[in-house]
Design an enzyme around this catalytic site. Structure first.
Site, mmCIF file in Angstrom:
data_model
loop_
_atom_site.group_PDB
_atom_site.id
_atom_site.type_symbol
_atom_site.label_atom_id
_atom_site.label_comp_id
_atom_site.label_asym_id
_atom_site.label_seq_id
_atom_site.Cartn_x
_atom_site.Cartn_y
_atom_site.Cartn_z
ATOM 1 C CG ASN A 192 -0.277 -0.468 2.783
ATOM 2 O OD1 ASN A 192 0.207 -1.387 2.824
ATOM 3 N ND2 ASN A 192 -0.637 0.773 3.137
ATOM 4 C CB CYS A 222 5.435 14.315 12.433
ATOM 5 S SG CYS A 222 7.528 14.442 13.055
#
Lengths: 391, 152
Positions: free
Chosen positions: A153, A327
């Protein structure tokens, strides 16, 4: 440049195509019967599910009775692995998968470990290909199932599934593949592949969210996963997601009809995008294989900047992409896939995935490249690291 | 639904005080690219111990850049002693808050400010109460990354 909305995250999900929605609508309001009911409305609903089963089967070269609808691709993954593992405990409690699987597989492995199973994670090379020698060496007398994804993916690498299935077969081990990303993007023929189990999802192929399917090879004994009524040949109880299944069927039919041109068009746009980015922006690296790759997948590292910041700038310009940056993930851990192919952690932070789909145009990509040039330059100007200072 | 508030987005898109000085009086760095955030602060200090200007360079996410911008704004015009009292909490309040998951990892300001002042103090033979026990090379706190498992 005039601001436009550019969706480049087809790997995350796709919009429902109009033909698909049109096919679904009557099954909410008009033909809403319970497929288990014996009167006409119920039987009409049952017939609609039969048609959808044929349509999904046709997309992967399966027989309709080998298709079992589920709620999601993740559910199909859980079912295939957990029930195979539990059913074969007499033979052993060892499972093999890879380091780059989707979390639906990795976390299922974690769960089985809590039940006393052992899981071996096969590594990949720098392009993301499973190390076949490592796989063969990991096989033990107590191994009961191997699960390797069809296409990744994040980086789009297409695994040599036929070879892996042959290895599993040679050793008498069940083989499952998570084909959620591959479906509708590759020619899939389960008979030729020789897989026992294959997971799919509708919302990656312009169908609705909340419906998936598991292919179970005829003759393969997979225990019931949800106990209750007789739905899905008594293997997955619960009143069917009728409209969703109809939508999945229609999406599968469209995917099969358009497969060749879909692949051609995506590959063309992808190659154009990669070429332009490499030409126009310095210190860029493409992650994953350039040959055996999903037609719409691009994964690029922009060195010396952080991906979430880049995502935010692009979002302000109307562009939707995703990132391998720690992040931007809720766990603050960098992409396990980019880690597995050996991308240094500081560079993983600056990696993005652009996934192209049926509604992507060359103009969308040109707009995105301009936005990237501007945003990358701006962030590099702010950054405390650079090509001259180094990491 | 935006992830960050308007003030954070404003400082992120138009950060104040980006850059470096040719001859800074003090310079300090905190964080590392491996962790995903690295902030460098440079300061100019006058004869009265007042920070007359500050600049930053940050590798990091939106909130790291925004907090660097705000933090440099906050210390300009302050005395060195006053600047040492700036805490991450104050930077956070000035920004009007951040998503909980962002708070620990992306607010590096107080350590970076202290590092820059430490450098200034070393070069100019000064001592400050606010620097007592400060080690510019102390490793980042490991606990900062112990956040619950991702959701999707």
């Amino acid at each position: 440049m005039e601001k436009r909305q550019v969706y480049l995250d087809y790997g995350a999900t796709t919009p429902v195509k109009k033909e698909v929605l049109d096919a679904m609508i009557p099954y909410f309001t008009e033909h809403f019967g319970n497929p288990s009911s014996l009167y006409t409305q119920g039987q009409e609903a049952k017939h609609a599910i039969d048609i959808a089963r044929e349509q999904v089967a046709a997309l992967i070269g399966a027989e309709p009775r080998e298709i079992f609808f589920t709620g999601t691709g993740s559910e199909a993954d859980n079912w295939a692995i957990i029930e195979t593992a539990l059913a074969n405990q007499k033979k052993g409690k060892h499972i093999i998968t890879s380091t780059i699987e989707h979390h639906a597989i990795l976390h299922t492995g974690d769960y089985l470990e809590t039940l006393g199973f052992e899981v071996t994670y096969i590594g990949v090379d720098s392009d993301g290909f499973i190390k076949l020698d490592e796989l063969e060496a990991a096989i033990r007398p107590d191994t009961t199932i191997i699960s390797i994804m069809y296409a990744n993916n994040e980086i789009g690498t297409i695994e040599p599934i036929e070879k892996i299935a042959a290895i599993a077969k040679k050793h008498g081990i069940a083989f499952h593949t998570d084909a959620v990303q591959a479906l509708g993007n590759l020619h899939i023929d389960v008979k030729k592949l020789g897989v026992d189990l294959l997971s799919m999802s509708a919302h990656k192929i312009y169908g609705p969210k909340g419906v998936g399917a598991l292919y179970i090879r005829k003759g393969y004994q997979l225990p019931t996963h949800i106990h209750g009524g007789g739905q899905e040949n008594r293997k997955r109880a619960g009143t069917e997601n009728l409209a969703g299944i109809v939508g999945f069927g229609k999406a599968a039919e469209l995917a099969r009809e358009n497969l060749v041109e879909h692949i051609e068009q995506e590959r063309h746009l992808r190659d154009y995008f990669i070429e332009q980015v490499l030409q126009q922006i310095d210190d860029v690296q493409v992650n994953g294989s350039l040959e055996s790759r999903l037609p719409g997948n691009v994964n690029i590292t922009f060195k010396y900047i952080e991906g979430e910041a880049l995502l935010l700038f692009l979002d302000m310009k109307g562009i939707a992409i995703s990132t391998g940056s720690a992040c931007s993930s809720a766990s603050l851990t960098p992409s396990h896939v980019l880690t597995a192919i050996g991308v240094p952690v500081e560079q993983i932070h600056g990696s993005i995935r652009v996934s192209i789909g049926d509604f992507t145009t060359k103009e969308d990509l040109d707009y995105t490249i301009e936005a990237l040039k501007e945003s990358v330059a701006k962030l590099r100007n702010i950054s405390s690291v650079s090509s001259s200072s180094g990491w | 639904m935006a992830m960050y508030n308007d003030k954070v987005m404003d400082h992120f898109t138009n950060p104040h005080n980006v850059g470096e000085f040719d001859n800074p009086d003090g310079e300090g760095t905190y964080g590392s690219p491996v962790c995903g955030d690295m902030m460098k602060i440079s300061i100019l200090v006058d004869a009265n111990d007042v920070i007359t200007d500050a600049k930053f360079k940050t590798f990091g996410c939106g909130s790291a850049i925004a907090s660097s911008s705000v933090a440099t704004d906050m210390i300009i015009g302050k005395t060195v002693e006053e600047a040492l009292e700036v805490t991450n909490k104050m930077v956070l309040d000035e920004l009007g808050g951040l998503p909980p998951i962002k708070i620990h990892c992306s607010v590096l300001a107080d350590h970076a400010i202290k590092s820059a002042i430490y450098d200034y103090a070393q070069k100019h033979g000064k001592t400050y109460a606010g620097l007592e026990g400060f080690d510019p090379n102390a490793p980042e706190d490991e606990d900062e990354h112990a956040i619950p498992e991702e959701l999707n």
